[in-house]
Design an enzyme around this catalytic site. Structure first.
Site, PDB file in Angstrom:
ATOM      1  N   SER A 143       0.860  -1.184   0.000  1.00 42.15           N
ATOM      2  CA  SER A 143       0.000   0.000   0.000  1.00 42.15           C
ATOM      3  C   SER A 143       0.895   1.232   0.000  1.00 42.15           C
ATOM      4  CB  SER A 143      -0.871   0.012   1.267  1.00 42.15           C
ATOM      5  OG  SER A 143      -1.694   1.159   1.311  1.00 42.15           O
ATOM      6  N   TYR A 157      -2.328  -1.184  10.446  1.00 37.68           N
ATOM      7  CA  TYR A 157      -2.341  -1.437   8.999  1.00 37.68           C
ATOM      8  C   TYR A 157      -1.044  -0.913   8.345  1.00 37.68           C
ATOM      9  CZ  TYR A 157      -3.894  -1.272   4.136  1.00 37.68           C
ATOM     10  OH  TYR A 157      -3.991  -1.437   2.768  1.00 37.68           O
TER      11      TYR A 157
END
Ligand code: NAP
Length: 259
Positions: A143, A157
């Site tokens: 990401s 995350y």
């Protein structure tokens, strides 16, 4: 496009929807044999049907990336169905929000277990057949969040997604002599079922922060995965590819006519 991937056997985890589904459809369209993996068996079979309806070859496997036995069984099922494992797209991931001050150990463990430990377990399960055939392509879905940016509610995350890149760099060195490459795709905000759960206000703010003024599509991630699996990408390893419509480029919020 990238004809060299034709006939390759490809496992995609988290392929029942979202980015994983987009990756699976792109490999199916490129003439690969695709193993569609998720915990929900019905949804995985739905993606198999989509690939088959488009003239491709696919099968499904129901498994949890946090379980070592499941990942071994996933590889065994792929070897039985397709005779080889050439490509793994370690894509399964979760992104529930939790603020740091109230985050529980269970919140942290769920995200890190799925996103980071799941990457480790799925990659490790594929190593034996890839080493034996002296060929492999390991493609991680990381990401921009974590490796480049931060976002409130996503400390766990961000840590898991940055952790994937650390994992990738050493793994790439260890497996290079077997003809195996390890790379990561680093998506910005891509229109998926999971992202839409963030709500319309989140999506509006993200679109406003992206120079291209739109979310990415799952196919735009899938095409990059097909490239990284191709012979044309044979000398690329240990690298992250940002696909974000320019979201990480601006120094200030985009509000002017040029922005
Ligand atoms: P999504 O729409 O929520 O889909 C997630 C997929 O992962 C589903 O197929 C889900 O199926 C599967 N999955 C979740 N936990 C699993 C587990 N323990 N074992 C096996 N499969 C599991 O998510 P997405 O937006 O496509 O995101 C996919 C990946 O891209 C994630 O790694 C995410 O971090 C990354 N990413 C997404 C964006 C974005 O904007 N969408 C941006 C950057 C990075 P089951 O629930 O049936 O298992």
């Amino acid at each position: 496009m990238f004809e060299s991937v034709r006939g390759r056997s490809v496992i995609v985890t988290g392929a029942s929807k979202g980015i994983g589904r987009g990756i699976a459809l792109c490999f199916g369209a490129a003439g690969c044999k695709v193993m569609v993996v998720s915990r929900n068996a019905d949804e995985a079979r739905g993606v198999v049907d989509e690939i088959s309806a488009a003239g491709g070859t696919a099968a499904s496997f129901s498994g949890d990336v946090t379980r070592r036995d499941d990942m071994q069984a996933m590889v065994d099922a792929t070897l039985e169905a397709f005779g080889a494992v050439h490509v793994l797209c370690a894509n399964a991931g979760v992104f529930p929000a939790a603020k740091l001050e109230s985050m529980s150990e269970a919140d942290f463990d769920k995200v890190v277990d799925t996103n980071l430990k799941g990457t480790f377990l799925s990659v490790q399960a594929c190593l034996k057949p890839m080493q034996a055939q002296k060929f492999g392509r390991l493609i991680l879905t990381s990401s921009i969040t974590g490796p480049i940016t931060g976002y409130p509610g996503w400390t766990h995350y961000g840590a898991s997604k940055a952790g994937q890149l650390g994992f990738m760099r050493t793994a790439a060195i260890e497996v290079a002599r077997f003809g195996i490459t390890v790379n990561a795709i680093m998506p910005g905000n891509i229109a998926t079922e999971g992202l839409s759960d963030m709500g319309p206000e989140y999506l509006r703010r993200m679109e406003a922060a992206i120079p291209m003024r739109r979310l990415g599509t799952v196919a735009e991630i899938g095409h990059a995965a097909v490239f990284l699996a191709s012979d044309e990408a044979a000398y690329i390893t240990g690298q992250g590819l940002v696909i974000d419509g320019g979201q990480t480029l601006p120094e200030t919020a985009l509000d002017g006519p040029e922005g």
